[in-house]
Design a protein around this motif. Structure first.
Motif, PDB file in Angstrom:
ATOM      1  N   VAL A   1      13.821  35.917  38.308  1.00  0.00           N
ATOM      2  CA  VAL A   1      12.968  37.089  38.192  1.00  0.00           C
ATOM      3  C   VAL A   1      12.353  37.475  39.536  1.00  0.00           C
ATOM      4  O   VAL A   1      12.242  38.647  39.862  1.00  0.00           O
ATOM      5  N   ARG A   2      11.969  36.477  40.345  1.00  0.00           N
ATOM      6  CA  ARG A   2      11.404  36.802  41.648  1.00  0.00           C
ATOM      7  C   ARG A   2      12.449  37.512  42.509  1.00  0.00           C
ATOM      8  O   ARG A   2      12.160  38.518  43.149  1.00  0.00           O
ATOM      9  N   ARG A   3      13.677  36.980  42.505  1.00  0.00           N
ATOM     10  CA  ARG A   3      14.716  37.605  43.315  1.00  0.00           C
ATOM     11  C   ARG A   3      14.977  39.038  42.839  1.00  0.00           C
ATOM     12  O   ARG A   3      15.059  39.973  43.628  1.00  0.00           O
TER      13      ARG A   3
ATOM     14  N   PRO B   1      -2.521  27.744  42.716  1.00  0.00           N
ATOM     15  CA  PRO B   1      -2.142  26.335  42.763  1.00  0.00           C
ATOM     16  C   PRO B   1      -0.623  26.119  42.889  1.00  0.00           C
ATOM     17  O   PRO B   1       0.158  26.814  42.253  1.00  0.00           O
ATOM     18  N   HIS B   2      -0.272  25.177  43.749  1.00  0.00           N
ATOM     19  CA  HIS B   2       1.117  24.724  43.861  1.00  0.00           C
ATOM     20  C   HIS B   2       1.209  23.329  43.252  1.00  0.00           C
ATOM     21  O   HIS B   2       0.199  22.716  42.927  1.00  0.00           O
ATOM     22  N   THR B   3       2.435  22.812  43.136  1.00  0.00           N
ATOM     23  CA  THR B   3       2.597  21.424  42.751  1.00  0.00           C
ATOM     24  C   THR B   3       3.947  20.925  43.252  1.00  0.00           C
ATOM     25  O   THR B   3       4.675  21.675  43.922  1.00  0.00           O
TER      26      THR B   3
ATOM     27  N   PHE C   1      -1.697  36.154  52.603  1.00  0.00           N
ATOM     28  CA  PHE C   1      -0.695  36.275  51.535  1.00  0.00           C
ATOM     29  C   PHE C   1      -0.010  34.935  51.282  1.00  0.00           C
ATOM     30  O   PHE C   1       1.020  34.872  50.626  1.00  0.00           O
ATOM     31  N   SER C   2      -0.561  33.849  51.833  1.00  0.00           N
ATOM     32  CA  SER C   2       0.025  32.521  51.740  1.00  0.00           C
ATOM     33  C   SER C   2       1.293  32.454  52.596  1.00  0.00           C
ATOM     34  O   SER C   2       1.464  33.281  53.510  1.00  0.00           O
ATOM     35  N   ALA C   3       2.155  31.473  52.335  1.00  0.00           N
ATOM     36  CA  ALA C   3       3.331  31.275  53.184  1.00  0.00           C
ATOM     37  C   ALA C   3       4.383  30.530  52.380  1.00  0.00           C
ATOM     38  O   ALA C   3       4.097  29.988  51.322  1.00  0.00           O
TER      39      ALA C   3
ATOM     40  N   LYS D   1       7.941  29.841  50.190  1.00  0.00           N
ATOM     41  CA  LYS D   1       8.749  30.485  49.148  1.00  0.00           C
ATOM     42  C   LYS D   1       7.947  31.215  48.091  1.00  0.00           C
ATOM     43  O   LYS D   1       8.490  32.037  47.357  1.00  0.00           O
ATOM     44  N   ARG D   2       6.654  30.889  47.994  1.00  0.00           N
ATOM     45  CA  ARG D   2       5.810  31.577  47.020  1.00  0.00           C
ATOM     46  C   ARG D   2       5.010  32.691  47.675  1.00  0.00           C
ATOM     47  O   ARG D   2       4.116  33.276  47.045  1.00  0.00           O
ATOM     48  N   ILE D   3       5.289  32.968  48.928  1.00  0.00           N
ATOM     49  CA  ILE D   3       4.493  33.975  49.623  1.00  0.00           C
ATOM     50  C   ILE D   3       4.449  35.255  48.793  1.00  0.00           C
ATOM     51  O   ILE D   3       5.412  35.593  48.094  1.00  0.00           O
ATOM     52  N   CYS D   4       3.327  35.934  48.848  1.00  0.00           N
ATOM     53  CA  CYS D   4       3.149  37.132  48.036  1.00  0.00           C
ATOM     54  C   CYS D   4       4.295  38.119  48.256  1.00  0.00           C
ATOM     55  O   CYS D   4       4.512  38.584  49.372  1.00  0.00           O
ATOM     56  N   PRO D   5       5.027  38.453  47.200  1.00  0.00           N
ATOM     57  CA  PRO D   5       6.126  39.415  47.371  1.00  0.00           C
ATOM     58  C   PRO D   5       5.638  40.840  47.597  1.00  0.00           C
ATOM     59  O   PRO D   5       6.432  41.712  47.932  1.00  0.00           O
TER      60      PRO D   5
HETATM   61  C1  HEM Z   1      -4.335  42.426  49.616  1.00  0.00           C
HETATM   62  C2  HEM Z   1      -3.456  42.297  48.673  1.00  0.00           C
HETATM   63  C3  HEM Z   1      -2.843  41.010  48.223  1.00  0.00           C
HETATM   64  C4  HEM Z   1      -3.173  39.714  48.529  1.00  0.00           C
HETATM   65  C5  HEM Z   1      -4.299  39.207  49.421  1.00  0.00           C
HETATM   66  C6  HEM Z   1      -2.222  38.876  47.820  1.00  0.00           C
HETATM   67  C7  HEM Z   1      -2.229  37.503  47.898  1.00  0.00           C
HETATM   68  C8  HEM Z   1      -1.371  36.687  47.175  1.00  0.00           C
HETATM   69  C9  HEM Z   1      -1.400  35.258  47.210  1.00  0.00           C
HETATM   70  C10 HEM Z   1      -2.333  34.393  48.071  1.00  0.00           C
HETATM   71  C11 HEM Z   1      -0.456  34.810  46.353  1.00  0.00           C
HETATM   72  C12 HEM Z   1      -0.139  33.343  46.009  1.00  0.00           C
HETATM   73  C13 HEM Z   1       0.892  32.793  46.937  1.00  0.00           C
HETATM   74  C14 HEM Z   1       1.140  31.320  46.682  1.00  0.00           C
HETATM   75  O1  HEM Z   1       1.385  30.931  45.530  1.00  0.00           O
HETATM   76  O2  HEM Z   1       1.102  30.532  47.640  1.00  0.00           O
HETATM   77  C15 HEM Z   1       0.189  35.979  45.766  1.00  0.00           C
HETATM   78  C16 HEM Z   1       1.195  35.944  44.842  1.00  0.00           C
HETATM   79  C17 HEM Z   1       1.763  37.063  44.262  1.00  0.00           C
HETATM   80  N1  HEM Z   1       1.486  38.393  44.555  1.00  0.00           N
HETATM   81 FE1  HEM Z   1       0.143  39.034  45.897  1.00  0.00          FE
HETATM   82  N2  HEM Z   1      -1.365  39.674  47.106  1.00  0.00           N
HETATM   83  C18 HEM Z   1      -1.690  40.976  47.331  1.00  0.00           C
HETATM   84  C19 HEM Z   1      -1.047  42.103  46.839  1.00  0.00           C
HETATM   85  C20 HEM Z   1       0.028  42.086  45.975  1.00  0.00           C
HETATM   86  C21 HEM Z   1       0.766  43.252  45.535  1.00  0.00           C
HETATM   87  C22 HEM Z   1       0.517  44.690  45.991  1.00  0.00           C
HETATM   88  C23 HEM Z   1       1.715  42.815  44.652  1.00  0.00           C
HETATM   89  C24 HEM Z   1       2.735  43.618  43.877  1.00  0.00           C
HETATM   90  C25 HEM Z   1       3.766  44.175  44.328  1.00  0.00           C
HETATM   91  C26 HEM Z   1       1.580  41.371  44.560  1.00  0.00           C
HETATM   92  C27 HEM Z   1       2.347  40.554  43.766  1.00  0.00           C
HETATM   93  C28 HEM Z   1       2.287  39.173  43.756  1.00  0.00           C
HETATM   94  C29 HEM Z   1       3.118  38.332  42.907  1.00  0.00           C
HETATM   95  C30 HEM Z   1       4.143  38.811  41.878  1.00  0.00           C
HETATM   96  C31 HEM Z   1       2.794  37.000  43.227  1.00  0.00           C
HETATM   97  C32 HEM Z   1       3.403  35.720  42.646  1.00  0.00           C
HETATM   98  C33 HEM Z   1       4.503  35.215  43.574  1.00  0.00           C
HETATM   99  C34 HEM Z   1       5.159  33.928  43.090  1.00  0.00           C
HETATM  100  O3  HEM Z   1       4.496  33.150  42.401  1.00  0.00           O
HETATM  101  O4  HEM Z   1       6.335  33.711  43.425  1.00  0.00           O
HETATM  102  N3  HEM Z   1       0.560  40.974  45.374  1.00  0.00           N
HETATM  103  N4  HEM Z   1      -0.382  37.117  46.291  1.00  0.00           N
END
Ligand code: HEM
Ligand SMILES: *[C@@H]1O[C@H](CO)[C@@H](O)[C@H](O)[C@H]1NC(C)=O
Ligand SMILES: *[C@@H]1O[C@H](CO)[C@@H](O)[C@H](O)[C@H]1NC(C)=O
Ligand SMILES: *[C@@H]1O[C@H](CO)[C@@H](O)[C@H](O)[C@H]1NC(C)=O
Ligand SMILES: *[C@@H]1O[C@H](CO)[C@@H](O)[C@H](O)[C@H]1NC(C)=O
Length: 497
Positions: free
Chosen positions: A127-129, A371-373, A432-434, A436-440
């Motif tokens: 789903v992420r891809r 949270p990661h694990t 936005f972290s870093a 493989k889980r970095i915020c998409p």
């Molecule tokens: C200032 C805005 C944002 C910040 C600061 C932010 C920050 C983050 C952070 C810290 C994570 C967790 C990363 C990790 O697990 O290490 C994350 C995950 C995520 N973010 Fe964002 N985000 C922002 C905006 C957005 C936007 C605009 C979207 C939608 C397109 C989005 C969608 C997601 C999704 C789907 C995840 C889960 C990724 C995963 O678990 O693989 N985020 N974000």
């Protein structure tokens, strides 16, 4: 009811405390987990780690226990990674081992292992891809999404103009503006800022963000195993989730009815097509429930984080009028009044770019990341992190590193400027972290924050309703996220027109 709630918490804290103490003794005997404060029998490490101020208190503990340490939060141990070296070593250098999402009871209960944010294994990979590719095809990080944002910023200006210089709280205007960008991508449409249904959804999201970061939300994260059976405000959050999911389910139905497989209009259309393609695969990740959860994830993650960042940013500009002036001087000089700022201007607007980075650095919106694990017992430095242990990459410790940013707790755009005024990149900019889980959504979010703030300041001067000296910019809630204090502002037009 309140009393009942309080009594159940006391009881639960006692039971879990005893359990956790026994567990800690067992762990200490093995001697391989990172060090940390001894948990008390009844409350674990709640004396050292304040749920109302998680990140700050964890940063403090690292002074004593080093960059990798363990705290007992509720019934389970949590390993904390402090500082850029530890965070990078885990999330980037050993990306595969550390990409797994840890337990997050609220999200786990709401999403049931589906979607992107709280999923793992095949579901997450698929789903992420898919989401990244589809978002890219709809112009994320490309020109068409930029146009969307600029168009939406124009609607925002109109709404701000309607306030005619009188004080207003910008929360809902900003939520609507930011949300409409992601709505365009996932639902294929935008909503009017006065649409009551849309405003209701914005309210649901705002409540979720506040509840997750309230004391109750943090206690739920720690003590969910028992709280799930007890009454209390933590249960209301699921009503908010359900309201949002019901809305997405409705949208899915309308999309199903009007789908033209040869010309998908938005994310939901693409997901429906993918479902059709994989309908004969028994283990496909692409099914109705996952469509709803994934769309919901993008909708909520794409709205609340970005709009809160902009709202917090405007508060900082009210607090620092000189910074606001300098941004306006730069925009006037480089862009002028007759056209809107665009992404291509960014390299010519180093001061504005620095301000936008400094806003994200200073507020550390998601201070613990999510949270990661690890999927199996994992050696890390001189320790072993047991399978399934919750890991917090402390992003705030990277963003507030005092060697990289000389006054880490001050709002100072100089943190991102060279002596000669050019933009200064930093490896420590990790909101936005870093890995493989970095915020998409990073690309989309950064474009929105830059364009919306630049566009507002091009047209309006923002004034606080109290003396700027008196404005408090410390978060009112600080759990998974930092929630800015509520405030009002006045927007004075800079040009007649
Ligand atoms: C200032 C805005 C944002 C910040 C600061 C932010 C920050 C983050 C952070 C810290 C994570 C967790 C990363 C990790 O697990 O290490 C994350 C995950 C995520 N973010 Fe964002 N985000 C922002 C905006 C957005 C936007 C605009 C979207 C939608 C397109 C989005 C969608 C997601 C999704 C789907 C995840 C889960 C990724 C995963 O678990 O693989 N985020 N974000
Ligand atoms: C801004 O508001 C004024 C009325 O207060 C109106 O005359 C003007 O046309 C508005 N400008 C725009 C661009 O909406
Ligand atoms: C489907 O999943 C089951 C259990 O997870 C597994 O045993 C089976 O091999 C999978 N089938 C396919 C076609 O991937
Ligand atoms: C913003 O400023 C431009 C001039 O740069 C003007 O044409 C436009 O009407 C203004 N919009 C609003 C909403 O005030
Ligand atoms: C400005 O300074 C930075 C580093 O201090 C340097 O890399 C850059 O080339 C300089 N740029 C100009 C235009 O002087």
């Amino acid at each position: 009811m309140e009393l009942l709630g309080a009594a159940s918490v006391v009881l639960l804290v006692c039971v879990l405390g005893l359990l956790s103490f026994t567990a800690w003794r067992g762990r200490a005997a093995k001697g391989k987990m990172p060090p940390g404060p001894a948990p008390l029998p009844v409350i674990g490490n709640l004396l050292q780690v304040k749920p109302k101020n998680m990140a700050k208190t964890l940063e403090k503990l690292s002074e004593e226990y080093g960059p990798v340490f363990t705290v007992q939060l509720g019934s389970d141990p949590v390993v904390v990674l402090h500082g850029r070296d530890a965070v990078k070593e885990a999330l980037v250098d050993r990306a595969d081992e550390f990409a797994r999402r840890g337990t997050m009871p609220v999200g786990d209960r709401a999403n049931n292992g589906l979607g992107i944010i709280f999923s793992n294994n095949k579901e997450w990979v698929d789903v992420r891809r898919f989401a990244l590719t589809t978002l890219r095809n709809f112009g994320m990080g490309k020109r068409s999404i930029e146009e969307r944002i600029m168009e939406e910023a124009e609607h925002l200006l109109e709404e701000i103009n309607k306030t005619k210089g009188t004080p207003f709280d910008p929360t809902f205007l900003l939520s609507c503006c930011v949300s409409n960008v992601i709505c365009a991508v996932v639902f294929g449409k935008r909503y009017d800022y006065k649409d009551n249904k849309f405003l209701g959804l914005m309210n649901n999201m705002n409540n979720i963000f506040e509840m997750m970061n309230s004391l109750w939300g943090q206690l739920y994260q720690m003590f969910s195993k028992i709280l799930v059976y007890l009454p209390g405000p933590h249960n209301n959050i699921f009503d908010e989730f359900n309201a949002l999911k019901a809305f997405v389910a409705e949208e899915m139905k309308t999309h199903q009815a009007s789908l033209d497989p040869s010309s998908p209009q938005d994310f939901i259309d693409c997901f429906l097509i993918k479902m059709q393609e994989e309908k004969d695969q028994p283990n496909s990740s692409f099914h109705t429930e996952n469509l709803i959860t994934t769309t919901f994830d993008l909708f909520i993650a794409g709205t609340e984080t970005t709009s809160t960042t902009i709202r917090y940013g405007l508060l900082l500009l009210l607090k620092h009028p000189r910074v606001q002036e300098k941004v306006q001087e730069e925009i006037d000089r480089v862009v002028g009044p007759s056209r809107r700022p665009c992404v291509a201007d960014r390299s010519q607007l180093p001061y504005t770019d620095a301000v936008v980075h400094e806003i994200q650095r200073f507020i550390a919106l998601v201070p613990l990341a999510l949270p990661h694990t690890v999927a199996k017992d994992t050696p890390f430095r001189q320790y072993v992190i047991p399978k399934g242990t919750t890991i917090y990459p402390l992003l705030s410790s990277v963003l507030h590193d005092s060697k990289e940013f000389p006054n880490p707790l001050e709002f100072d755009p100089g943190h991102f400027l060279n002596e000669n005024g050019t933009f200064k990149k930093s490896e420590f900019f990790m909101p936005f972290s870093a890995g493989k889980r970095i915020c998409p959504g990073e690309g989309l979010a950064r474009m929105e924050i830059f364009l919306v703030i630049a566009t507002i300041l091009q047209n309006f001067t923002l004034k606080p309703v109290v003396d700027s000296q008196e404005l408090d910019v410390t978060p009112t809630l600080s759990g998974t996220g930092n929630v800015p204090p509520a405030y009002q502002l006045r927007a004075l037009p800079r040009w007649e027109g």
